[in-house]
Design a protein around this motif. Sequence first.
Motif, short mmCIF file in Angstrom:
data_model
loop_
_atom_site.label_atom_id
_atom_site.label_comp_id
_atom_site.label_asym_id
_atom_site.label_seq_id
_atom_site.Cartn_x
_atom_site.Cartn_y
_atom_site.Cartn_z
N PHE A 182 0.84 -1.20 0.00
CA PHE A 182 0.00 0.00 0.00
C PHE A 182 0.88 1.25 0.00
CE2 PHE A 182 -2.40 3.36 2.13
CZ PHE A 182 -3.59 3.35 1.41
N ALA A 183 1.89 1.28 0.86
CA ALA A 183 2.77 2.45 0.94
C ALA A 183 3.46 2.67 -0.41
CB ALA A 183 3.79 2.26 2.06
N PHE A 184 3.90 1.59 -1.02
CA PHE A 184 4.56 1.70 -2.33
C PHE A 184 3.61 2.25 -3.38
CE2 PHE A 184 5.37 -0.25 -6.48
CZ PHE A 184 6.64 0.25 -6.75
N LEU A 185 2.41 1.65 -3.45
CA LEU A 185 1.44 2.06 -4.48
C LEU A 185 0.97 3.50 -4.27
CD1 LEU A 185 -0.67 -1.24 -4.68
CD2 LEU A 185 0.91 -0.38 -6.43
N ARG A 186 0.95 3.95 -3.03
CA ARG A 186 0.53 5.33 -2.73
C ARG A 186 1.69 6.31 -2.83
NH1 ARG A 186 -4.25 7.61 -2.38
NH2 ARG A 186 -3.78 8.67 -0.42
N GLY A 187 2.87 5.83 -3.19
CA GLY A 187 4.03 6.71 -3.33
C GLY A 187 4.49 7.34 -2.03
N ILE A 188 4.29 6.62 -0.92
CA ILE A 188 4.73 7.16 0.38
C ILE A 188 6.23 6.94 0.53
CG2 ILE A 188 4.53 6.89 2.89
CD1 ILE A 188 1.59 5.98 2.39
N ASP A 189 6.94 8.01 0.88
CA ASP A 189 8.39 7.90 1.07
C ASP A 189 8.66 7.58 2.54
OD1 ASP A 189 11.12 8.06 0.73
OD2 ASP A 189 11.16 10.25 0.98
N TYR A 190 8.98 6.33 2.81
CA TYR A 190 9.18 5.91 4.20
C TYR A 190 10.60 5.41 4.44
CZ TYR A 190 8.31 1.14 2.40
OH TYR A 190 8.37 -0.05 1.71
N ILE A 191 10.98 5.30 5.71
CA ILE A 191 12.32 4.81 6.05
C ILE A 191 12.31 3.28 6.00
CG2 ILE A 191 11.90 4.94 8.56
CD1 ILE A 191 14.94 5.70 8.78
N VAL A 192 13.23 2.73 5.22
CA VAL A 192 13.27 1.28 5.02
C VAL A 192 14.12 0.61 6.10
CG1 VAL A 192 13.96 -0.56 3.41
CG2 VAL A 192 12.89 1.54 2.54
N GLU A 193 15.15 1.31 6.56
CA GLU A 193 16.02 0.74 7.60
C GLU A 193 15.22 0.40 8.84
OE1 GLU A 193 17.04 3.86 6.11
OE2 GLU A 193 17.98 2.50 4.66
#
Lengths: 318, 318
Positions: free
Chosen positions: B210-221
């Motif tokens: 969902f975060a990917f499809l919504r283009g949310i820029d999140y911390i992956v670490e």
Amino acid sequence: MKCRKCGAQAVLELRRHNAAFCAPDFEEFFRRQVVEAIRKHGMLTREEPVLVAVSGGKDSLALWDVLSSEGYNTAGLYLNLGIFDYSKDSRTKCEAFATGRGLKLIIADVEAEVGAPIPGVQRATRRPTCSACGLSKRYLMNKVALDHGFSVVATGHNLDDEAATLFGSTLRWQTDALSRQSPVLPATHPKLVRRVKPLYRLSELETAAFAFLRGIDYIVEECPFSRGATSLMHKEILNRLEAVSPGAKHNFVYGFLERGRPAFERMESVTLRECARCGQVTTSVLCAFCKLAGRVKRTLVTQSHTERPSFDRENEAN
Amino acid sequence: MKCRKCGAQAVLELRRHNAAFCAPDFEEFFRRQVVEAIRKHGMLTREEPVLVAVSGGKDSLALWDVLSSEGYNTAGLYLNLGIFDYSKDSRTKCEAFATGRGLKLIIADVEAEVGAPIPGVQRATRRPTCSACGLSKRYLMNKVALDHGFSVVATGHNLDDEAATLFGSTLRWQTDALSRQSPVLPATHPKLVRRVKPLYRLSELETAAFAFLRGIDYIVEECPFSRGATSLMHKEILNRLEAVSPGAKHNFVYGFLERGRPAFERMESVTLRECARCGQVTTSVLCAFCKLAGRVKRTLVTQSHTERPSFDRENEAN
């Protein structure tokens, strides 16, 4: 590594007890755990004859060995499941054990009772093999005990078995199974004998070590139907948890008995009645065993009109 | 693989639902699961301002995104834990998310409240890092919500988080933790705000998608202190069970909520009072947070007589 008790060379390290033992002190430790299980849960008295259900494997023969050598009044019960060479070999081990020690062994036959050996039951019903087999074993243990005047049956379930069963029931929160899991299942009806598990405090490794040190000749092969069983995956997972945290299985089972089970016991209450066909205890009109035997019988009748079923083709186990 | 709803090319297969979805229909599915969680457990109303605890990771930002776009009255809360670059980067992600959507972000500082950032708390006390950090976060979420007039805090805990927490509590049969685990923790005292977990029905894979499809820029670490955490091993084990039986996590968490938790709720009852130092809710005289802050303070005083503590040496995280 030194024995915790006598300081001699240890043969076995028990990480969850943070201890190591030499052979004689391990045997003593093992016996004490069994005696403590019996005492803590009021499993047995030395006067009362106990029927020990033996499969030919390390756990049940170790149990029979401990109980008989500790002065309990035992007889063995071997249930012939008719599972190809596995059943033949395990019967031989049980007979040799009994003969060598002058103990009485009762043999009962699943085929005679249910209408087909376990491989045939599997094919005749849609029930998973281990489920149909477990049901048949529990039913026959109770029936044989009643028929021969035993008020208690002891089984060789160890800590790993108990942890794996508990793990499976917990993953699905099967409250009926959770309310019943215990080292002692009391006789809640005149036609139910008490079922006790005096090895529940001892791990699979410990029963194997005890059987080896006592020179017990047991069957090493697992039942051919157990391959891929969910309970084996659960055992592997529990072994992984145990490797990281020694005592994990112990804490899981003991914690359940102390704090989990009391919560579920209050939730579950059932009314027991007698099966309309066989008179054994059930919660419905026909007991699960008679339903299973009925399904087997109907399938055999249907098949006899088309083709002859063959229950002994070894390569059909799966 | 075709989308279950529209038949177009699917981008995601959800084995436990025996379904696959295209991007728009997956987004719709995700929103429906959140709305259903809120409805089923009476988590939120659209009128009531809700404080969304955000870490900068996929789950909490996906939650804030859904709640704000579904018309809930939200503000974000970022707790600065002072965990080196991890905290700096995650704060930047939260600030960019809030600014880009014109949402209000409240920032609170663990060091200002407890006397040291989390790496310092870890060194000053014997408490495991994740335990001290979790305690501090729960305390500050509640305090900031009260201070700013919010009656409810929403966190991004997903199905995998809930399953792993439940797994840990169950392995030790921690009945106090079991009685409290729920998608909604009601406000049982005027100084406790309600805590809700609207993503508890969605897996980690689903929130990431969902975060990917919504283009949310999140911390992956991941937090550097989470390496080797028991909860990560439990997640791996649950992933293995899920791979063999899709729906295993779902059944474990939902089964617990339906049949497990009711058994433990009856067993546990506690009396809540106000902490003698800070006035927040506790079951003893001083709350756990004030005890923690007290230990940190005493250690810092002792250290200042011997050597100057350094809380920002990045390579000391473990």
